[in-house]
Write a protein that holds these residues in place. Structure first.
Motif, PDB file in Angstrom:
ATOM      1  N   VAL A 235       0.724  -1.386   0.509  1.00 41.48           N
ATOM      2  CA  VAL A 235      -0.347  -0.390   0.043  1.00 41.48           C
ATOM      3  C   VAL A 235       0.856   1.496  -0.347  1.00 41.48           C
ATOM      4  O   VAL A 235       2.489   1.224   0.194  1.00 41.48           O
ATOM      5  N   LYS A 236       0.359   2.547  -0.133  1.00 46.88           N
ATOM      6  CA  LYS A 236       0.946   3.303  -0.362  1.00 46.88           C
ATOM      7  C   LYS A 236       1.846   4.119   0.479  1.00 46.88           C
ATOM      8  O   LYS A 236       3.113   4.145   1.065  1.00 46.88           O
ATOM      9  N   LYS A 237       1.476   4.110   2.014  1.00 45.45           N
ATOM     10  CA  LYS A 237       2.074   3.627   3.609  1.00 45.45           C
ATOM     11  C   LYS A 237       3.213   2.964   4.309  1.00 45.45           C
ATOM     12  O   LYS A 237       2.921   2.075   3.506  1.00 45.45           O
ATOM     13  N   MET A 238       3.899   3.251   4.157  1.00 46.76           N
ATOM     14  CA  MET A 238       5.956   2.363   4.035  1.00 46.76           C
ATOM     15  C   MET A 238       5.170   1.248   4.685  1.00 46.76           C
ATOM     16  O   MET A 238       5.475   1.129   6.466  1.00 46.76           O
ATOM     17  N   ASP A 239       5.380  -0.210   4.547  1.00 43.69           N
ATOM     18  CA  ASP A 239       4.757  -1.525   4.969  1.00 43.69           C
ATOM     19  C   ASP A 239       4.340  -2.124   6.329  1.00 43.69           C
ATOM     20  O   ASP A 239       3.645  -1.964   6.818  1.00 43.69           O
ATOM     21  N   ALA A 240       2.988  -1.003   5.026  1.00 46.79           N
ATOM     22  CA  ALA A 240       1.881  -0.981   6.347  1.00 46.79           C
ATOM     23  C   ALA A 240       0.661  -1.722   5.919  1.00 46.79           C
ATOM     24  O   ALA A 240      -0.273  -2.027   6.103  1.00 46.79           O
ATOM     25  N   GLY A 241       1.184  -2.540   4.928  1.00 46.54           N
ATOM     26  CA  GLY A 241      -0.577  -2.960   4.874  1.00 46.54           C
ATOM     27  C   GLY A 241      -0.852  -5.154   4.947  1.00 46.54           C
ATOM     28  O   GLY A 241       0.266  -5.229   5.671  1.00 46.54           O
ATOM     29  N   ASP A 242      -1.472  -5.804   4.782  1.00 46.19           N
ATOM     30  CA  ASP A 242      -2.000  -6.330   5.235  1.00 46.19           C
ATOM     31  C   ASP A 242      -0.845  -7.612   5.359  1.00 46.19           C
ATOM     32  O   ASP A 242      -0.974  -7.705   3.996  1.00 46.19           O
ATOM     33  N   ILE A 243      -0.769  -8.951   5.800  1.00 42.65           N
ATOM     34  CA  ILE A 243       0.148  -9.911   5.972  1.00 42.65           C
ATOM     35  C   ILE A 243      -0.881 -11.066   5.613  1.00 42.65           C
ATOM     36  O   ILE A 243      -2.017 -11.335   5.826  1.00 42.65           O
ATOM     37  N   TYR A 244      -0.416 -11.836   4.366  1.00 38.87           N
ATOM     38  CA  TYR A 244      -0.759 -13.342   3.777  1.00 38.87           C
ATOM     39  C   TYR A 244      -0.084 -14.106   4.591  1.00 38.87           C
ATOM     40  O   TYR A 244      -0.481 -15.056   4.348  1.00 38.87           O
ATOM     41  N   ALA A 245       1.159 -14.137   4.796  1.00 35.79           N
ATOM     42  CA  ALA A 245       1.621 -15.140   4.979  1.00 35.79           C
ATOM     43  C   ALA A 245       3.235 -14.273   5.796  1.00 35.79           C
ATOM     44  O   ALA A 245       3.645 -13.580   5.766  1.00 35.79           O
ATOM     45  N   GLN A 246       3.667 -15.752   7.125  1.00 41.42           N
ATOM     46  CA  GLN A 246       4.872 -15.009   7.467  1.00 41.42           C
ATOM     47  C   GLN A 246       5.769 -16.223   8.002  1.00 41.42           C
ATOM     48  O   GLN A 246       4.842 -17.428   8.654  1.00 41.42           O
ATOM     49  N   LYS A 247       7.117 -16.718   8.594  1.00 46.53           N
ATOM     50  CA  LYS A 247       7.037 -17.671   8.974  1.00 46.53           C
ATOM     51  C   LYS A 247       8.797 -16.587   9.600  1.00 46.53           C
ATOM     52  O   LYS A 247       9.436 -16.159   8.981  1.00 46.53           O
ATOM     53  N   SER A 248       8.912 -17.088  11.116  1.00 45.71           N
ATOM     54  CA  SER A 248      10.425 -16.962  12.276  1.00 45.71           C
ATOM     55  C   SER A 248      11.015 -17.679  11.644  1.00 45.71           C
ATOM     56  O   SER A 248      10.937 -19.057  11.594  1.00 45.71           O
ATOM     57  N   ILE A 249      11.776 -17.372  12.253  1.00 45.49           N
ATOM     58  CA  ILE A 249      13.154 -17.947  12.668  1.00 45.49           C
ATOM     59  C   ILE A 249      14.151 -17.640  13.731  1.00 45.49           C
ATOM     60  O   ILE A 249      14.243 -16.446  14.446  1.00 45.49           O
ATOM     61  N   LYS A 250      14.778 -18.857  14.712  1.00 46.60           N
ATOM     62  CA  LYS A 250      15.394 -18.291  15.453  1.00 46.60           C
ATOM     63  C   LYS A 250      16.895 -17.631  15.154  1.00 46.60           C
ATOM     64  O   LYS A 250      17.131 -17.737  14.551  1.00 46.60           O
ATOM     65  N   ILE A 251      17.328 -16.073  15.799  1.00 42.12           N
ATOM     66  CA  ILE A 251      18.276 -16.199  15.817  1.00 42.12           C
ATOM     67  C   ILE A 251      19.245 -16.839  16.434  1.00 42.12           C
ATOM     68  O   ILE A 251      19.891 -16.470  17.784  1.00 42.12           O
ATOM     69  N   GLU A 252      20.698 -16.550  15.848  1.00 46.47           N
ATOM     70  CA  GLU A 252      21.802 -18.182  16.991  1.00 46.47           C
ATOM     71  C   GLU A 252      22.481 -16.525  17.313  1.00 46.47           C
ATOM     72  O   GLU A 252      23.143 -15.667  17.089  1.00 46.47           O
ATOM     73  N   PRO A 253      23.625 -16.938  18.112  1.00 53.07           N
ATOM     74  CA  PRO A 253      24.537 -16.279  18.403  1.00 53.07           C
ATOM     75  C   PRO A 253      25.136 -15.467  17.629  1.00 53.07           C
ATOM     76  O   PRO A 253      25.834 -15.122  17.921  1.00 53.07           O
ATOM     77  N   GLU A 254      25.205 -16.435  16.609  1.00 49.11           N
ATOM     78  CA  GLU A 254      26.729 -16.587  15.701  1.00 49.11           C
ATOM     79  C   GLU A 254      26.702 -15.786  14.833  1.00 49.11           C
ATOM     80  O   GLU A 254      26.865 -15.523  13.380  1.00 49.11           O
ATOM     81  N   ASP A 255      24.830 -15.439  14.493  1.00 52.21           N
ATOM     82  CA  ASP A 255      24.422 -14.504  13.582  1.00 52.21           C
ATOM     83  C   ASP A 255      24.996 -13.152  13.159  1.00 52.21           C
ATOM     84  O   ASP A 255      25.169 -12.198  14.525  1.00 52.21           O
ATOM     85  N   ASN A 256      25.053 -12.446  11.891  1.00 53.04           N
ATOM     86  CA  ASN A 256      25.610 -11.130  11.839  1.00 53.04           C
ATOM     87  C   ASN A 256      24.207 -10.732  10.738  1.00 53.04           C
ATOM     88  O   ASN A 256      23.410 -11.617  10.463  1.00 53.04           O
ATOM     89  N   SER A 257      24.168  -9.469  10.457  1.00 48.61           N
ATOM     90  CA  SER A 257      23.525  -8.916   9.675  1.00 48.61           C
ATOM     91  C   SER A 257      23.341  -9.776   7.959  1.00 48.61           C
ATOM     92  O   SER A 257      22.546  -9.937   7.252  1.00 48.61           O
ATOM     93  N   GLY A 258      24.688 -10.047   7.935  1.00 48.46           N
ATOM     94  CA  GLY A 258      25.102 -10.692   6.941  1.00 48.46           C
ATOM     95  C   GLY A 258      24.724 -12.465   6.402  1.00 48.46           C
ATOM     96  O   GLY A 258      23.615 -12.633   5.251  1.00 48.46           O
ATOM     97  N   THR A 259      24.219 -13.015   7.383  1.00 44.09           N
ATOM     98  CA  THR A 259      23.745 -14.145   7.309  1.00 44.09           C
ATOM     99  C   THR A 259      22.828 -14.431   7.636  1.00 44.09           C
ATOM    100  O   THR A 259      21.603 -14.983   7.351  1.00 44.09           O
ATOM    101  N   LEU A 260      21.861 -13.585   8.772  1.00 42.12           N
ATOM    102  CA  LEU A 260      20.729 -13.167   8.405  1.00 42.12           C
ATOM    103  C   LEU A 260      19.691 -12.801   6.943  1.00 42.12           C
ATOM    104  O   LEU A 260      19.135 -13.577   6.626  1.00 42.12           O
ATOM    105  N   PHE A 261      20.549 -11.645   5.956  1.00 43.14           N
ATOM    106  CA  PHE A 261      19.833 -12.049   4.813  1.00 43.14           C
ATOM    107  C   PHE A 261      19.749 -12.769   3.636  1.00 43.14           C
ATOM    108  O   PHE A 261      18.855 -12.757   3.703  1.00 43.14           O
ATOM    109  N   GLU A 262      21.164 -13.941   4.597  1.00 43.34           N
ATOM    110  CA  GLU A 262      21.325 -15.129   3.205  1.00 43.34           C
ATOM    111  C   GLU A 262      19.889 -15.771   3.838  1.00 43.34           C
ATOM    112  O   GLU A 262      19.049 -16.616   3.007  1.00 43.34           O
ATOM    113  N   LYS A 263      20.027 -16.110   5.158  1.00 41.76           N
ATOM    114  CA  LYS A 263      19.246 -16.954   5.422  1.00 41.76           C
ATOM    115  C   LYS A 263      17.316 -16.055   5.040  1.00 41.76           C
ATOM    116  O   LYS A 263      16.482 -17.455   4.794  1.00 41.76           O
ATOM    117  N   LEU A 264      17.637 -15.272   5.672  1.00 42.20           N
ATOM    118  CA  LEU A 264      15.619 -14.776   5.315  1.00 42.20           C
ATOM    119  C   LEU A 264      15.779 -14.635   3.566  1.00 42.20           C
ATOM    120  O   LEU A 264      13.900 -14.736   3.575  1.00 42.20           O
TER     121      LEU A 264
END
Length: 320
Positions: free
Chosen positions: A146-175
């Motif tokens: 929608v026009k408002k930033m990231d404000a639209g309805d949710i169609y689906a979601q999936k979560s993962i655990k953030i591991e102690p060794e994760d950084n931004s690079g590894t999370l980008f790859e996983k996600l």
């Protein structure tokens, strides 16, 4: 004769590797990619070499038409794209606001692949903030644009655990992989009319604006855990730094020590076989990989044996 399945048509918008993984997934699933929109090429590094986005590279490798307007709104490119009138407009880390006029060109839906569990972390740096804030989990949301930033309805979601060794690079790859797969599971539901959508809870909205220059500095007012989370959140880009002996020292990897200290925050706790610094509340951070200003990355042993060896235990060496 077997009937050939006609796949939905798509205009795809994205820029970094997160987007290219999603785009390649759509290509492999045989979606009809009519156009790919990405940010203009930019100069990077000291030599200012012109760099094509990961999404552009993927598009070119698959002979897809590429559009790179500096600003999509009001551009000639947008007028051309609207004429395509695709079934879906799909974005994954594109980096620009999309005009309602453009979003309305999708015959079925405009869909976004967002790297957080909305409504938490609307904005341009959701993965970084999940690490900076020390979250236990993160995930991907497939949502209505929608026009408002990231404000639209949710169609689906999936979560993962953030591991102690994760950084931004590894999370980008996983996600990116989770986002690709979740999108491919979600799109057919539009076709067979089984899609569901849930409005976001506005009372739970948290924003994640783009990282500012000021946020890159590790401050001695932080605890060791907060400093380590910042380091993880800004690795590999843009990197967090300490003002070490009044010069920038980038810290690429560290770990929180179980030790406690009575030394003032910013003081050297140890430079024998480790390089440990005092932070707020008596907490201690062990640096593991650093990069002095103007030099290459190095492990902490090399640093401790060189620059780090000239300081005394208890000496305040970090400035704010």
């Amino acid at each position: 004769m077997k009937e050939v399945e006609i796949m939905p048509s798509v205009i795809f918008l994205g820029t970094p590797k997160f987007g290219s993984v999603v785009l390649q997934g759509l290509i492999d699933a045989k979606y009809d990619i009519r156009a790919v929109v990405t940010q203009p090429d930019k100069k990077v590094g000291r030599k200012q070499v012109l760099h094509e986005s990961s999404v552009k590279q993927t598009a070119k490798a698959n002979n897809l038409p590429v559009y790179q307007p500096a600003k999509l709104s009001g551009s000639e490119e947008m007028a051309e794209l609207i004429k395509i009138n695709p079934d879906f407009i799909i974005t994954a880390a594109y980096g620009q606001f999309l005009p309602t006029k453009f979003l309305n060109a999708a015959k079925i839906a405009p869909v976004n692949v967002h790297g957080s569990l909305l409504p938490k972390y609307r904005g341009g740096a959701p993965i970084q903030y999940s690490l900076i804030n020390g979250d236990a989990e993160t995930g991907v949301t497939i949502m209505q644009m929608v026009k408002k930033m990231d404000a639209g309805d949710i169609y689906a979601q999936k979560s993962i655990k953030i591991e102690p060794e994760d950084n931004s690079g590894t999370l980008f790859e996983k996600l990116s992989i989770i986002g690709r797969d979740l999108l491919l599971d979600t799109l057919p539901k539009f076709i067979d009319n089984t899609i569901t959508q849930v409005p976001q809870d506005e009372e739970k909205v948290v924003f994640s604006p783009n990282i500012s220059k000021d946020q890159e500095q590790i401050k001695t007012t932080m605890t060791a855990s907060q400093a380590n989370n910042l380091i993880r959140g800004l690795n590999p880009d843009p990197g967090a730094y300490l003002l070490f002996d009044n010069k920038r020292l980038k810290v690429w990897q560290a770990e929180v020590s179980p030790d406690k200290t009575d030394l003032p925050a910013g003081s050297l706790v140890s430079n024998k076989k480790r390089f440990a610094l005092a932070f707020a509340g008596g907490s201690v951070l062990d640096l593991l990989e650093v990069q002095p200003n103007g030099k290459k990355r190095m492990n902490i042993k090399d640093f401790a044996n060189g620059q780090g060896s000239r300081f005394k235990i208890g000496e305040k060496i970090i400035n704010d």
